[in-house]
Motif scaffolding. Sequence first.
Motif, PDB file in Angstrom:
ATOM      1  N   HIS A  37      46.489 -13.949 -51.208  1.00 43.70           N
ATOM      2  CA  HIS A  37      47.854 -14.059 -52.067  1.00 43.70           C
ATOM      3  C   HIS A  37      48.082 -12.661 -52.910  1.00 43.70           C
ATOM      4  CE1 HIS A  37      47.791 -18.480 -51.778  1.00 43.70           C
ATOM      5  NE2 HIS A  37      46.372 -18.289 -51.786  1.00 43.70           N
ATOM      6  N   LYS A  38      49.269 -12.332 -53.031  1.00 48.70           N
ATOM      7  CA  LYS A  38      49.657 -11.291 -53.609  1.00 48.70           C
ATOM      8  C   LYS A  38      49.817 -11.227 -55.364  1.00 48.70           C
ATOM      9  CE  LYS A  38      52.080  -9.171 -49.786  1.00 48.70           C
ATOM     10  NZ  LYS A  38      53.478  -8.608 -49.497  1.00 48.70           N
ATOM     11  N   VAL A  39      49.352 -10.310 -55.965  1.00 52.06           N
ATOM     12  CA  VAL A  39      49.438 -10.103 -57.474  1.00 52.06           C
ATOM     13  C   VAL A  39      50.055  -8.957 -57.776  1.00 52.06           C
ATOM     14  CG1 VAL A  39      48.199 -10.231 -59.610  1.00 52.06           C
ATOM     15  CG2 VAL A  39      47.558 -11.718 -57.761  1.00 52.06           C
ATOM     16  N   ALA A  40      51.100  -9.078 -58.697  1.00 50.34           N
ATOM     17  CA  ALA A  40      51.786  -7.719 -58.994  1.00 50.34           C
ATOM     18  C   ALA A  40      51.246  -7.394 -60.499  1.00 50.34           C
ATOM     19  CB  ALA A  40      53.313  -7.905 -59.106  1.00 50.34           C
ATOM     20  N   ILE A  41      50.950  -6.133 -60.740  1.00 49.29           N
ATOM     21  CA  ILE A  41      50.661  -5.715 -62.007  1.00 49.29           C
ATOM     22  C   ILE A  41      51.507  -4.586 -62.570  1.00 49.29           C
ATOM     23  CG2 ILE A  41      48.786  -4.569 -63.413  1.00 49.29           C
ATOM     24  CD1 ILE A  41      46.636  -5.963 -61.475  1.00 49.29           C
ATOM     25  N   VAL A  42      52.062  -4.667 -63.646  1.00 51.75           N
ATOM     26  CA  VAL A  42      52.992  -4.084 -64.327  1.00 51.75           C
ATOM     27  C   VAL A  42      52.341  -3.498 -65.495  1.00 51.75           C
ATOM     28  CG1 VAL A  42      55.416  -3.669 -65.258  1.00 51.75           C
ATOM     29  CG2 VAL A  42      54.938  -5.309 -63.503  1.00 51.75           C
ATOM     30  N   MET A  43      52.393  -1.841 -65.622  1.00 49.51           N
ATOM     31  CA  MET A  43      51.738  -1.415 -66.659  1.00 49.51           C
ATOM     32  C   MET A  43      51.964   0.216 -66.526  1.00 49.51           C
ATOM     33  SD  MET A  43      47.731  -0.854 -65.846  1.00 49.51           S
ATOM     34  CE  MET A  43      47.305  -2.656 -66.330  1.00 49.51           C
ATOM     35  N   PRO A  44      51.776   0.860 -67.673  1.00 45.64           N
ATOM     36  CA  PRO A  44      51.995   2.170 -67.389  1.00 45.64           C
ATOM     37  C   PRO A  44      51.111   2.926 -66.794  1.00 45.64           C
ATOM     38  CG  PRO A  44      51.876   1.609 -70.027  1.00 45.64           C
ATOM     39  CD  PRO A  44      51.640   0.248 -69.139  1.00 45.64           C
ATOM     40  N   ALA A  45      51.605   3.854 -65.750  1.00 51.65           N
ATOM     41  CA  ALA A  45      50.873   4.408 -65.036  1.00 51.65           C
ATOM     42  C   ALA A  45      49.555   5.256 -65.585  1.00 51.65           C
ATOM     43  CB  ALA A  45      51.651   5.405 -64.169  1.00 51.65           C
ATOM     44  N   SER A  46      49.993   5.525 -66.547  1.00 46.60           N
ATOM     45  CA  SER A  46      48.799   6.659 -67.533  1.00 46.60           C
ATOM     46  C   SER A  46      47.517   5.645 -67.773  1.00 46.60           C
ATOM     47  CB  SER A  46      49.280   7.064 -68.734  1.00 46.60           C
ATOM     48  OG  SER A  46      49.694   6.060 -69.635  1.00 46.60           O
ATOM     49  N   GLU A  47      47.571   4.401 -67.456  1.00 42.41           N
ATOM     50  CA  GLU A  47      46.549   3.697 -67.781  1.00 42.41           C
ATOM     51  C   GLU A  47      45.862   2.941 -66.413  1.00 42.41           C
ATOM     52  OE1 GLU A  47      46.616   0.873 -71.008  1.00 42.41           O
ATOM     53  OE2 GLU A  47      48.327   2.182 -72.407  1.00 42.41           O
ATOM     54  N   GLN A  48      46.665   3.103 -65.513  1.00 40.44           N
ATOM     55  CA  GLN A  48      46.147   2.474 -64.220  1.00 40.44           C
ATOM     56  C   GLN A  48      44.910   2.690 -63.588  1.00 40.44           C
ATOM     57  OE1 GLN A  48      49.356   2.573 -60.994  1.00 40.44           O
ATOM     58  NE2 GLN A  48      47.762   2.453 -59.377  1.00 40.44           N
ATOM     59  N   ASP A  49      44.260   3.722 -63.775  1.00 44.04           N
ATOM     60  CA  ASP A  49      42.886   4.524 -63.412  1.00 44.04           C
ATOM     61  C   ASP A  49      41.839   3.253 -64.088  1.00 44.04           C
ATOM     62  OD1 ASP A  49      44.018   6.166 -61.469  1.00 44.04           O
ATOM     63  OD2 ASP A  49      43.335   7.726 -62.579  1.00 44.04           O
ATOM     64  N   ARG A  50      42.053   3.432 -65.534  1.00 42.58           N
ATOM     65  CA  ARG A  50      41.173   2.325 -65.979  1.00 42.58           C
ATOM     66  C   ARG A  50      41.201   0.866 -65.713  1.00 42.58           C
ATOM     67  NH1 ARG A  50      41.740   0.262 -71.536  1.00 42.58           N
ATOM     68  NH2 ARG A  50      43.898   1.252 -71.845  1.00 42.58           N
ATOM     69  N   TRP A  51      42.566   0.406 -65.698  1.00 38.35           N
ATOM     70  CA  TRP A  51      42.484  -1.040 -65.092  1.00 38.35           C
ATOM     71  C   TRP A  51      42.101  -1.198 -63.907  1.00 38.35           C
ATOM     72  CZ3 TRP A  51      41.968  -3.751 -69.035  1.00 38.35           C
ATOM     73  CH2 TRP A  51      42.613  -3.545 -70.395  1.00 38.35           C
ATOM     74  N   GLU A  78      49.311  -5.362 -56.248  1.00 37.28           N
ATOM     75  CA  GLU A  78      50.389  -4.286 -56.096  1.00 37.28           C
ATOM     76  C   GLU A  78      50.695  -3.655 -57.691  1.00 37.28           C
ATOM     77  OE1 GLU A  78      54.784  -3.611 -54.501  1.00 37.28           O
ATOM     78  OE2 GLU A  78      53.788  -5.414 -53.933  1.00 37.28           O
ATOM     79  N   TRP A  79      50.843  -2.469 -57.685  1.00 34.98           N
ATOM     80  CA  TRP A  79      50.919  -1.785 -58.999  1.00 34.98           C
ATOM     81  C   TRP A  79      52.287  -1.488 -59.042  1.00 34.98           C
ATOM     82  CZ3 TRP A  79      46.567  -1.863 -62.399  1.00 34.98           C
ATOM     83  CH2 TRP A  79      45.408  -2.204 -61.651  1.00 34.98           C
ATOM     84  N   GLN A  80      52.837  -1.591 -60.542  1.00 32.71           N
ATOM     85  CA  GLN A  80      54.096  -0.830 -60.630  1.00 32.71           C
ATOM     86  C   GLN A  80      54.010  -0.240 -61.882  1.00 32.71           C
ATOM     87  OE1 GLN A  80      57.336  -0.567 -59.456  1.00 32.71           O
ATOM     88  NE2 GLN A  80      57.804   0.399 -61.171  1.00 32.71           N
ATOM     89  N   ASP A  81      54.568   0.731 -62.334  1.00 32.56           N
ATOM     90  CA  ASP A  81      54.636   1.657 -63.198  1.00 32.56           C
ATOM     91  C   ASP A  81      55.559   0.956 -64.348  1.00 32.56           C
ATOM     92  OD1 ASP A  81      54.355   3.691 -65.542  1.00 32.56           O
ATOM     93  OD2 ASP A  81      55.354   5.244 -64.664  1.00 32.56           O
ATOM     94  N   ASP A  98      57.735 -15.766 -52.331  1.00 30.77           N
ATOM     95  CA  ASP A  98      56.676 -16.611 -52.529  1.00 30.77           C
ATOM     96  C   ASP A  98      55.471 -16.229 -51.988  1.00 30.77           C
ATOM     97  OD1 ASP A  98      58.469 -18.648 -53.186  1.00 30.77           O
ATOM     98  OD2 ASP A  98      58.774 -19.359 -51.261  1.00 30.77           O
ATOM     99  N   ASP A  99      55.305 -14.700 -51.508  1.00 34.27           N
ATOM    100  CA  ASP A  99      53.881 -14.627 -51.130  1.00 34.27           C
ATOM    101  C   ASP A  99      53.046 -14.035 -52.535  1.00 34.27           C
ATOM    102  OD1 ASP A  99      54.295 -14.634 -48.502  1.00 34.27           O
ATOM    103  OD2 ASP A  99      55.228 -12.826 -48.055  1.00 34.27           O
ATOM    104  N   TYR A 100      53.783 -13.768 -53.487  1.00 37.15           N
ATOM    105  CA  TYR A 100      53.209 -13.312 -54.928  1.00 37.15           C
ATOM    106  C   TYR A 100      53.097 -14.641 -55.797  1.00 37.15           C
ATOM    107  CZ  TYR A 100      54.828  -8.517 -53.795  1.00 37.15           C
ATOM    108  OH  TYR A 100      54.773  -7.390 -53.130  1.00 37.15           O
TER     109      TYR A 100
END
Length: 234
Positions: A37-51, A78-81, A98-100
């Motif tokens: 199953h796909k999960v999208a994560i939306v957050m600032p790119a500056s914090e992506q490494d930590r998360w 899947e990540w999005q800035d 529907d894949d997400y």
Amino acid sequence: MKRIKYAVWGWFVMMLALTACNEDESPSIDSGKATTHKVAIVMPASEQDRWERIVSWALENMDAAQQGLPEKVKLEIEWQDEEAPEWEAFVKRVAEDDDYVAVIGPQSSVNARKAAQICGSNKQKTLILPIATSTEFQRIYAGSNYVWNLSQSDITQCELLLTQAKLSGRRNVSLLTSDDDYGRSFSDWFAFQAIELGMEVEDMVVYRSESEIHEMVRKQYDKKRKYNHALIFA
């Protein structure tokens, strides 16, 4: 606070896996195979490494917990800035796909409101908000079955800040806050809570830009204050 955020994200990913396992529409899986199953994560790119580290640990825990099970679930992240102009188009695409199974984030309360509107406009895609704390936003979506708010609202935070000021012997308080969903949680409740605690409100200042922050902070500290005054900066 960081430990709390880490725990929230790890907890969520585990819960999402359990939810996916119980979906009626999940196809039958042969031993040794898994449904993804796909999960999208939306957050600032500056914090992506930590998360990414937190998500990696959660996925490893999921794999370990499913050892020996005839049917397994895997999550594709899947990540999005959040600060990129195309983030809203990204959430719209995910909401219609529907894949997400869910969207995690955004972090900003203003963006969380936009994401909730997008996710609720069609199929009510599950939206998980670990950090967005706007009181008004949480009230609006309190009865929805697709928005999960995992943090307490700013009413509690405002009360805690004022209580700490009171316990520290402060009798007079001022507020400096932003002109957005997050800041309005403080400006709407600050005076009421301060008076209830027996303190006097000297100023309530709302800023609308970075330059206004600098100017208003300078003016606040240029004022002659009593020793028992506290400036709360939300």
